[in-house]
Enzyme design. Structure first.
Site, PDB file in Angstrom:
ATOM      1  N   CYS A  66     -47.169  -0.396  -5.406  1.00 29.13           N
ATOM      2  CA  CYS A  66     -47.622   0.725  -6.255  1.00 29.13           C
ATOM      3  C   CYS A  66     -47.649   2.037  -5.472  1.00 29.13           C
ATOM      4  O   CYS A  66     -48.367   2.175  -4.479  1.00 29.13           O
ATOM      5  CB  CYS A  66     -49.013   0.406  -6.799  1.00 29.13           C
ATOM      6  SG  CYS A  66     -49.870   1.793  -7.543  1.00 29.13           S
ATOM      7  N   CYS A  69     -51.034   3.739  -5.365  1.00 30.66           N
ATOM      8  CA  CYS A  69     -51.935   3.048  -4.437  1.00 30.66           C
ATOM      9  C   CYS A  69     -51.673   3.501  -2.995  1.00 30.66           C
ATOM     10  O   CYS A  69     -52.610   3.686  -2.215  1.00 30.66           O
ATOM     11  CB  CYS A  69     -51.740   1.544  -4.535  1.00 30.66           C
ATOM     12  SG  CYS A  69     -52.026   0.857  -6.188  1.00 30.66           S
TER      13      CYS A  69
END
Length: 440
Positions: A66, A69
């Site tokens: 991600c 993230c």
């Protein structure tokens, strides 16, 4: 006899001392987690222990692939040592929810990153800022007193400065703490609360009130202030609720989340670019209208800033702007007959006419062409859905391998699966509505 009693007393004292030492040592060694501001890496075998070990623990449920993230990680690394030094420390931890799926399912992780604050073991969703400095200010609120009691002008200044600009601030001048305590507890996640015992006339002038008791609300980032003089036993909660938002709220992914718990209708004004001078003048007029119509929430959005959202209301670059509608926060909105758009001349009168037309029922009800408010907030495919899709594809592939003589055909199912995987994972669908890259 006295000697025996004395020895017994010594024995009891010794046992008591040993018991106390045992408790102290057990509390010190009750867990092996570092408390030096390191971001903890949790997994299924130590997650529950960590939650039990700390009163306040902020958990980032992430996935290694991600992009959002990855951008969040250094912010958490910077915030963790600061939060560890608080009087009530807050520990930051992270969980690879893509790997530890049991935890992901248990805590309803439907997208990445998902952030939760555990307070004495009880999780709550976190929708605040993600930049380190702002994240620290936001989280500090949850370990602060429900109502701060201030006793001087300098204490007021320090309180306001420490509170920052993300939350609205309520300051009770000449109010007893008990008067607002229950409401402060109820709205603790959304605002700062304080009462002031001693203050000067200069403070009264600075905060624009002329008598006590008075409850002042501040929106530092919007430079807005309101004063409530009572009654404090009935209408105070309405004042607090109405002032949780600025008079004219910029509509974006973050502010939509704030609107979830408000049941008022939303007066939406669409402009071409909310940052240009014409739009700023119109926004000031909207603020004036909002102050006289606190039963409604007033919001604005620029097509340049969020064209997908505007398009859900049939508004695009071909639409005559500015345009006003009233949104129910779900999937319905209302246009007012005769007030389909706002001309440049005498816009204040046109706004008044629009509101009168709405309240008199001269409206046409329409349905949104896109997601509702909740739809925009949850506009992504959950990872559990992805797991199901992947599982189904895996089963199909196994069947195809076993049954090579009569291959199983599934039409374009594989293509659709690839698209679902791409939109949910590689595409990180939060980006569709700017859910990951937030301007804090």
């Amino acid at each position: 006899m006295e000697g025996r009693l004395s020895m017994a007393g010594v024995g009891v004292a010794t046992l008591s001392t040993l018991s106390i030492l045992s408790i102290l040592f057990s509390s010190v060694s009750s867990h092996d987690f570092p408390t030096d501001g390191t971001v903890l890496e949790l997994h299924e075998s130590n997650f529950d222990s960590a939650i039990s070990a700390f009163d306040y623990i902020f958990v980032d449920f992430y996935a290694p692939w991600c992009g959002h993230c990855k951008r969040l990680a250094p912010e958490l690394d910077a915030a963790a040592p600061v939060l560890a030094t608080l009087k009530e420390p807050i520990v930051i931890a992270k969980v690879n929810a893509d790997k530890h799926t049991r935890l992901a399912v248990k805590y309803d992780i439907d997208g990445f990153p998902t952030l939760k604050l555990f307070i004495h073991g009880v999780p709550m969703d976190y929708h605040g800022p993600r930049k380190a400095e702002l994240l620290v200010r936001f989280l500090k609120k949850f370990v602060a007193p429900d109502v701060s009691v201030l006793d001087s002008d300098s204490a007021i200044s320090s309180f306001v400065e420490a509170a920052g600009t993300y939350f609205p601030i309520y300051i009770g001048f000449g109010l007893n703490e008990s008067v607002i305590l229950n409401l402060a507890i109820k709205y603790k996640k959304k605002a700062w609360f304080s009462v002031v015992k001693d203050f000067s006339e200069e403070t009264m002038v600075a905060y624009d009130f002329d008598k006590v008791p008075a409850l002042v609300s501040l929106h530092p980032s919007y430079k807005e202030r309101s004063v409530f003089y009572g009654p404090f036993d009935g209408d105070m909660e309405d004042f607090i609720k109405q002032n949780l938002f600025p008079l004219a709220l910029p509509i974006n992914y973050d502010t939509l989340k704030l609107l979830r718990d408000d049941d008022r209708k939303i007066v939406l004004t669409f402009v071409d670019d909310e940052s240009d001078e014409k739009s700023k003048k119109l926004i000031n007029l909207l603020k004036a209208a909002a102050s006289a119509n606190r039963d409604l929430v007033f919001g604005f959005v620029g097509i340049k800033q969020w064209d997908d959202f505007a398009d859900s209301f049939g508004v695009n670059k071909k639409t005559k702007l500015p345009k006003m509608v009233v949104w129910d926060g779900d999937n319905q909105y209302f246009e007012v007959l005769g007030s389909e758009s706002i001309d440049e001349v005498d816009q204040g009168t046109q706004i008044t006419r629009f509101l009168e037309g709405y309240k008199e029922g001269r409206t046409v009800q329409k349905k949104m062409g896109g997601p509702s408010l909740i739809g925009y907030i949850n506009s992504l495919i959950g990872i559990r859905t992805v797991y199901i899709i992947v599982f189904v594809v895996a089963v199909i592939m196994i069947i195809q391998t076993i049954n090579k003589e009569e291959p199983l055909t599934v039409g374009h199912g594989e293509d659709r699966t690839d698209e679902a995987w791409s939109s949910s994972l590689a595409g990180e669908s939060r980006e569709a509505y700017q859910g990951g890259d937030k301007e804090d």
